[in-house]
Design an enzyme around this catalytic site. Structure first.
Site, PDB file in Angstrom:
ATOM      1  N   ARG A  38     -53.033 -21.758  58.655  1.00 35.13           N
ATOM      2  CA  ARG A  38     -52.829 -21.575  59.812  1.00 35.13           C
ATOM      3  C   ARG A  38     -52.356 -23.117  60.507  1.00 35.13           C
ATOM      4  O   ARG A  38     -52.772 -23.803  61.810  1.00 35.13           O
ATOM      5  CB  ARG A  38     -54.231 -20.765  61.011  1.00 35.13           C
ATOM      6  CG  ARG A  38     -53.411 -19.394  60.662  1.00 35.13           C
ATOM      7  CD  ARG A  38     -54.533 -18.630  61.420  1.00 35.13           C
ATOM      8  NE  ARG A  38     -53.827 -18.592  63.169  1.00 35.13           N
ATOM      9  CZ  ARG A  38     -53.633 -17.514  63.550  1.00 35.13           C
ATOM     10  NH1 ARG A  38     -53.080 -16.780  62.734  1.00 35.13           N
ATOM     11  NH2 ARG A  38     -53.114 -17.289  65.016  1.00 35.13           N
ATOM     12  N   GLU A  49     -30.781 -22.775  54.179  1.00 33.99           N
ATOM     13  CA  GLU A  49     -32.820 -22.596  53.450  1.00 33.99           C
ATOM     14  C   GLU A  49     -33.000 -23.259  52.732  1.00 33.99           C
ATOM     15  O   GLU A  49     -34.187 -23.700  52.998  1.00 33.99           O
ATOM     16  CB  GLU A  49     -32.856 -20.972  53.565  1.00 33.99           C
ATOM     17  CG  GLU A  49     -33.572 -20.629  52.851  1.00 33.99           C
ATOM     18  CD  GLU A  49     -35.123 -20.911  53.801  1.00 33.99           C
ATOM     19  OE1 GLU A  49     -35.042 -21.049  54.690  1.00 33.99           O
ATOM     20  OE2 GLU A  49     -36.305 -20.819  52.943  1.00 33.99           O
ATOM     21  N   TRP A  53     -54.610 -27.017  63.684  1.00 36.05           N
ATOM     22  CA  TRP A  53     -52.972 -28.033  63.374  1.00 36.05           C
ATOM     23  C   TRP A  53     -52.843 -28.339  64.541  1.00 36.05           C
ATOM     24  O   TRP A  53     -53.109 -27.939  65.629  1.00 36.05           O
ATOM     25  CB  TRP A  53     -52.577 -26.823  63.320  1.00 36.05           C
ATOM     26  CG  TRP A  53     -50.907 -27.416  63.175  1.00 36.05           C
ATOM     27  CD1 TRP A  53     -50.425 -27.923  61.957  1.00 36.05           C
ATOM     28  CD2 TRP A  53     -49.911 -27.822  64.423  1.00 36.05           C
ATOM     29  NE1 TRP A  53     -48.537 -28.364  62.392  1.00 36.05           N
ATOM     30  CE2 TRP A  53     -48.763 -28.392  63.221  1.00 36.05           C
ATOM     31  CE3 TRP A  53     -49.473 -27.239  65.668  1.00 36.05           C
ATOM     32  CZ2 TRP A  53     -47.632 -28.499  63.971  1.00 36.05           C
ATOM     33  CZ3 TRP A  53     -48.868 -28.365  66.002  1.00 36.05           C
ATOM     34  CH2 TRP A  53     -47.115 -28.449  65.335  1.00 36.05           C
ATOM     35  N   HIS A  82     -15.822 -33.396  60.160  1.00 33.69           N
ATOM     36  CA  HIS A  82     -15.712 -33.839  60.848  1.00 33.69           C
ATOM     37  C   HIS A  82     -17.008 -34.933  61.811  1.00 33.69           C
ATOM     38  O   HIS A  82     -17.623 -34.611  62.690  1.00 33.69           O
ATOM     39  CB  HIS A  82     -16.229 -32.746  61.937  1.00 33.69           C
ATOM     40  CG  HIS A  82     -14.986 -31.899  61.575  1.00 33.69           C
ATOM     41  ND1 HIS A  82     -13.572 -32.123  62.456  1.00 33.69           N
ATOM     42  CD2 HIS A  82     -14.660 -30.399  60.827  1.00 33.69           C
ATOM     43  CE1 HIS A  82     -12.627 -31.186  62.324  1.00 33.69           C
ATOM     44  NE2 HIS A  82     -13.240 -30.147  60.829  1.00 33.69           N
ATOM     45  N   ASN A 109     -57.883 -22.323  69.939  1.00 31.92           N
ATOM     46  CA  ASN A 109     -56.120 -21.854  69.232  1.00 31.92           C
ATOM     47  C   ASN A 109     -54.996 -21.872  70.329  1.00 31.92           C
ATOM     48  O   ASN A 109     -55.486 -20.958  70.705  1.00 31.92           O
ATOM     49  CB  ASN A 109     -56.677 -20.455  67.910  1.00 31.92           C
ATOM     50  CG  ASN A 109     -54.447 -20.410  67.783  1.00 31.92           C
ATOM     51  OD1 ASN A 109     -54.039 -21.551  68.230  1.00 31.92           O
ATOM     52  ND2 ASN A 109     -54.056 -19.200  67.469  1.00 31.92           N
ATOM     53  N   GLY A 110     -54.339 -22.419  70.454  1.00 30.77           N
ATOM     54  CA  GLY A 110     -53.632 -22.525  71.094  1.00 30.77           C
ATOM     55  C   GLY A 110     -52.817 -23.510  71.820  1.00 30.77           C
ATOM     56  O   GLY A 110     -53.455 -25.205  72.095  1.00 30.77           O
ATOM     57  N   LYS A 155     -36.327 -26.270  52.877  1.00 33.52           N
ATOM     58  CA  LYS A 155     -37.094 -26.191  51.473  1.00 33.52           C
ATOM     59  C   LYS A 155     -37.309 -27.182  51.010  1.00 33.52           C
ATOM     60  O   LYS A 155     -38.527 -27.721  51.263  1.00 33.52           O
ATOM     61  CB  LYS A 155     -37.020 -25.340  50.650  1.00 33.52           C
ATOM     62  CG  LYS A 155     -37.047 -23.870  50.577  1.00 33.52           C
ATOM     63  CD  LYS A 155     -38.090 -23.177  51.035  1.00 33.52           C
ATOM     64  CE  LYS A 155     -38.957 -22.935  51.732  1.00 33.52           C
ATOM     65  NZ  LYS A 155     -38.161 -21.928  53.436  1.00 33.52           N
ATOM     66  N   GLU A 175     -38.921 -29.841  54.266  1.00 38.04           N
ATOM     67  CA  GLU A 175     -40.241 -29.069  54.027  1.00 38.04           C
ATOM     68  C   GLU A 175     -41.433 -29.849  53.225  1.00 38.04           C
ATOM     69  O   GLU A 175     -42.602 -30.249  53.007  1.00 38.04           O
ATOM     70  CB  GLU A 175     -40.928 -28.170  54.465  1.00 38.04           C
ATOM     71  CG  GLU A 175     -40.435 -27.447  54.253  1.00 38.04           C
ATOM     72  CD  GLU A 175     -41.095 -25.524  55.104  1.00 38.04           C
ATOM     73  OE1 GLU A 175     -41.725 -25.404  55.301  1.00 38.04           O
ATOM     74  OE2 GLU A 175     -40.546 -24.342  54.196  1.00 38.04           O
ATOM     75  N   LYS A 196     -48.884 -22.761  58.025  1.00 40.77           N
ATOM     76  CA  LYS A 196     -47.816 -21.226  57.628  1.00 40.77           C
ATOM     77  C   LYS A 196     -47.961 -20.432  59.062  1.00 40.77           C
ATOM     78  O   LYS A 196     -46.454 -20.086  59.290  1.00 40.77           O
ATOM     79  CB  LYS A 196     -48.851 -20.851  57.025  1.00 40.77           C
ATOM     80  CG  LYS A 196     -48.135 -18.920  56.380  1.00 40.77           C
ATOM     81  CD  LYS A 196     -46.932 -19.490  55.194  1.00 40.77           C
ATOM     82  CE  LYS A 196     -46.744 -18.583  54.756  1.00 40.77           C
ATOM     83  NZ  LYS A 196     -45.007 -18.706  54.214  1.00 40.77           N
ATOM     84  N   CYS A 218     -53.876 -22.819  63.935  1.00 42.87           N
ATOM     85  CA  CYS A 218     -55.217 -23.460  64.188  1.00 42.87           C
ATOM     86  C   CYS A 218     -55.691 -22.165  63.987  1.00 42.87           C
ATOM     87  O   CYS A 218     -55.373 -21.130  64.251  1.00 42.87           O
ATOM     88  CB  CYS A 218     -55.515 -23.590  64.934  1.00 42.87           C
ATOM     89  SG  CYS A 218     -55.204 -25.256  66.042  1.00 42.87           S
TER      90      CYS A 218
HETATM   91  O1  M6R Z   1     -44.350 -16.542  60.646  1.00 47.66           O
HETATM   92  P1  M6R Z   1     -42.625 -16.532  60.557  1.00 47.66           P
HETATM   93  O2  M6R Z   1     -41.342 -16.129  59.881  1.00 47.66           O
HETATM   94  O3  M6R Z   1     -42.175 -15.688  61.816  1.00 47.66           O
HETATM   95  O4  M6R Z   1     -42.007 -17.995  59.929  1.00 47.66           O
HETATM   96  C1  M6R Z   1     -41.529 -19.041  60.932  1.00 47.66           C
HETATM   97  C2  M6R Z   1     -41.594 -20.284  60.452  1.00 47.66           C
HETATM   98  O5  M6R Z   1     -42.496 -21.165  61.244  1.00 47.66           O
HETATM   99  C3  M6R Z   1     -41.440 -20.415  59.043  1.00 47.66           C
HETATM  100  O6  M6R Z   1     -39.950 -19.432  58.036  1.00 47.66           O
HETATM  101  C4  M6R Z   1     -41.174 -22.162  58.285  1.00 47.66           C
HETATM  102  O7  M6R Z   1     -39.766 -21.935  58.686  1.00 47.66           O
HETATM  103  C5  M6R Z   1     -41.726 -22.141  57.560  1.00 47.66           C
HETATM  104  N1  M6R Z   1     -42.709 -23.065  56.886  1.00 47.66           N
HETATM  105  C6  M6R Z   1     -40.544 -21.913  56.200  1.00 47.66           C
HETATM  106  O8  M6R Z   1     -40.386 -22.678  55.021  1.00 47.66           O
END
Ligand code: M6R
Length: 603
Positions: free
Chosen positions: A28, A478, A73, A501, A99-100, A482, A485, A598, A2
């Site tokens: 956020r 990774e 969020w 396995h 926020n929290g 990607k 998400e 983000k 948030c």
């Molecule tokens: O700001 P940060 O690098 O600490 O964020 C970590 C993760 O939240 C961030 O990398 C998240 O997995 C992304 N959405 C990946 O694309």
């Protein structure tokens, strides 16, 4: 997560400021959005699960000098109008954004429920009613606010306004970020400095347990000692450096992520900001360390795995990488140890907790962040800025590549200091990264049309595997993150040798299997993994610089043959583009995937 923002302005354009602040904080969270302003001695709240632009059309013509805003969020209570912030008390006189997470909200709610009318399912709403309760018992706004804050357990950044004190915003902070700014335009608060860019010329960060009283042209900060005692303290000034290099923010209309991938060549160049000698103190800190613990989440965790590979192979220092949320359960910390915290935002709550835990046990903290003056930057003994420039798309793309670049520069420096490498190697590594920047640009230009076509086919699949080994295991992990998400397709990354396995049980005709490999590592293992998959009629797509691997794939994306250690900075790009175009091909917004934000500022 948030984002919160608040202002007391000299002119009556508070609504415009709040909307702009919310646009900048949207990374956020964007489940819902809302604002509260004081107009003609009334608190007006407008909120919904709409976009900021839709909210803007509903508040057109509102003239106010004081207000607060929120972009959400969801943690407690689904995204809905009633759960959107700001929340108000029974009379609608107090409005509050948060926020929290308030961990003890259920108990407080039970106690207040017989006298107060709750409208939402959120943890936040109890705070507005608590303040109301304390005002009814005779407290003024400040006293009632501090008394209420003292009862809260959990994490919070809070901003609140009250109808009867229309020139005041009260703020409180614990574990969630909150900064205060002042200028001749007014007095401000926000979740991060970016929201205040261009509005302030002095910035302060609130420390945990502090309460700020914002008034026209001034701020007072207090430390909450207990329910009844608050001590006035000097606010902690922070540098405006946070604004440096923050170009005008792009709007998240579905193109930010693609732009950010396309910026990789430029971002990589900018990752070469450190002269070798500037790394001296950090290299010495690592050399003096017992163990090195790398902590990070999500994409930054994958970068942390590569960081471990670099440090292990180039320096043989004892390094372990942890998902930050698991750190306290697994790590064995000694005061001689060092934690390397990797975070694009510098605000990830799980990383912050891990840092605090390690600090208490006497460990040194080195961080790698993209956002200067962020909480993680401020908590660290040493910081390396990855210098990727603002990253707005929720998916981390260019920041990942820059994290790898900084890690490689640091590991090379340590290996030179340890005498494992000659000092000219540093320049060779820098040149390889420079070369990599150039090659990245060619990869993007050359393969985008092929990947757009590939994405169309992938968009109809339900599940995809990403396989890698050694240095390219994190590329596989990774790539899967990607795709998952951005396109909501189930994707799993795992070490190539693990197929037999278990995972191979799912493979049938046409099942997509993505291979990431470099000819300099584990060729036989990758080749036998491909054969196992081909024998089950899987559909093989390879990103590789190994001709033999490429010849076995149904779709091949040849990569340049360069220094093995820089290959992960390039090999991830086709997978990032694939995730982006698969999302577009499914009609989704890749900049704002559902349920994500983000910056993950809750644990
Ligand atoms: O700001 P940060 O690098 O600490 O964020 C970590 C993760 O939240 C961030 O990398 C998240 O997995 C992304 N959405 C990946 O694309």
């Amino acid at each position: 997560m948030c984002g919160i923002v608040g202002c007391i302005l000299n002119k009556d354009n508070a609504v415009q400021f709040i909307l702009e602040g919310l646009r900048r904080l949207e990374y956020r969270g964007y489940d819902s959005v809302g604002l509260a302003v004081i107009i003609d001695n009334n608190v007006l709240v407008v909120k919904d699960t709409c976009s900021i632009e839709q909210l803007s059309s509903r508040v057109d013509g509102f003239k106010a000098v004081v207000g607060i805003g929120h972009t959400r969020w969801a943690t407690h209570g689904r995204p809905s109008r009633k759960n959107a912030h700001p929340h108000v008390d029974c009379k609608g006189e107090i409005a509050l954004v948060h926020n929290g997470i308030i961990e003890n909200f259920e108990g407080i709610r039970k106690q207040l429920a017989f006298r107060h009318n709750f409208l939402s399912e959120t943890d936040t709403e109890v705070i507005a009613h608590l303040i109301e309760e304390n005002i009814e018992r005779g407290g003024n706004f400040f006293k009632s606010f501090t008394y209420s804050i003292a009862l809260l357990e959990g994490s919070y950044a809070i901003a609140s306004i009250y109808r009867l004190e229309p020139d005041t915003i009260l703020c409180a902070k614990k574990e969630s970020p909150l900064i205060i700014g002042i200028s001749d335009k007014g007095t401000f608060c926000a979740s991060d400095p970016l929201a205040l860019k261009g509005f302030v010329n002095e910035l302060y960060s609130l420390r945990d347990g502090e309460i700020a009283v914002l008034k026209p042209g001034k701020v007072e900060v207090y430390r909450l000692v207990n329910r009844n005692v608050v001590l006035r303290v000097k606010p902690k000034k922070i540098s405006l450096v946070s604004f440096l290099g923050q170009e005008d923010l792009k709007r998240s209309d579905g193109t930010a992520t693609l732009e950010e991938i396309r910026e990789i060549p430029y971002a990589l160049q900018k990752s070469l900001i450190y002269r070798e000698e500037e790394l001296d103190p950090i290299a010495s800190c690592l050399i003096r360390s017992g163990r090195i613990h790398i902590v990070a989440c999500g994409t930054s965790y994958h970068a942390g795995l590569i960081g471990k590979y670099y440090l292990t192979k180039l320096t043989s220092l004892n390094t372990i990488t942890y998902v930050a949320s698991e750190f306290t359960y697994w790590a064995n910390i000694d005061k001689k140890d060092t934690v390397i915290a990797i975070s694009q935002s510098g605000e990830t709550a799980d990383v912050i907790s891990a840092i605090k835990y390690a600090k208490k046990l006497g460990a040194k903290i080195i961080s790698m962040v993209n956002v200067p003056s962020s909480t993680i930057d401020r908590l660290s003994d040493y910081t390396l800025y990855i210098n990727a420039g603002p990253e707005i798309g929720v998916a981390a793309t260019k920041s990942y590549v820059n994290q790898l670049s900084i890690e490689l520069q640091l590991a090379t420096k340590v290996s030179i200091e340890l005498g494992y490498e000659d000092s000219y190697i540093y320049n060779e590594v820098v040149n390889s990264i420079r070369e990599c920047a150039k090659l990245s640009s060619e990869i993007i230009a050359k393969y985008t049309p092929l990947i757009v076509k590939l994405a169309k086919s992938i968009s109809s699949k339900n599940s995809v595997y990403f396989l890698g080994t050694g240095l390219h295991l994190p590329t596989a992990l990774e790539g899967a993150l990607k795709l998952k998400e951005l396109s909501y397709i189930h994707a799993e990354g795992y070490p190539a040798g693990e197929s037999k396995h278990g995972p191979i049980a799912l493979v049938e005709k046409g099942f997509p299997v993505m291979i990431s490999s470099s000819y300099l590592e584990a060729r036989d293992r990758i080749l036998s993994s491909i054969e196992e998959m081909r024998a089950r009629d899987a559909w093989i797509i390879a990103v590789s610089n190994d001709d033999k691997v490429l010849s076995k794939a149904d779709v091949n994306i040849p990569m340049p043959k360069s220094n093995h250690l820089v290959t992960p900075m390039m090999f991830i790009i086709p997978w990032q583009l694939l995730a982006y175009f698969t999302s577009k091909s499914k009609g989704l917004n890749p900049d704002k995937p559902r349920n994500l934000a983000k910056s993950v500022t809750v644990k």
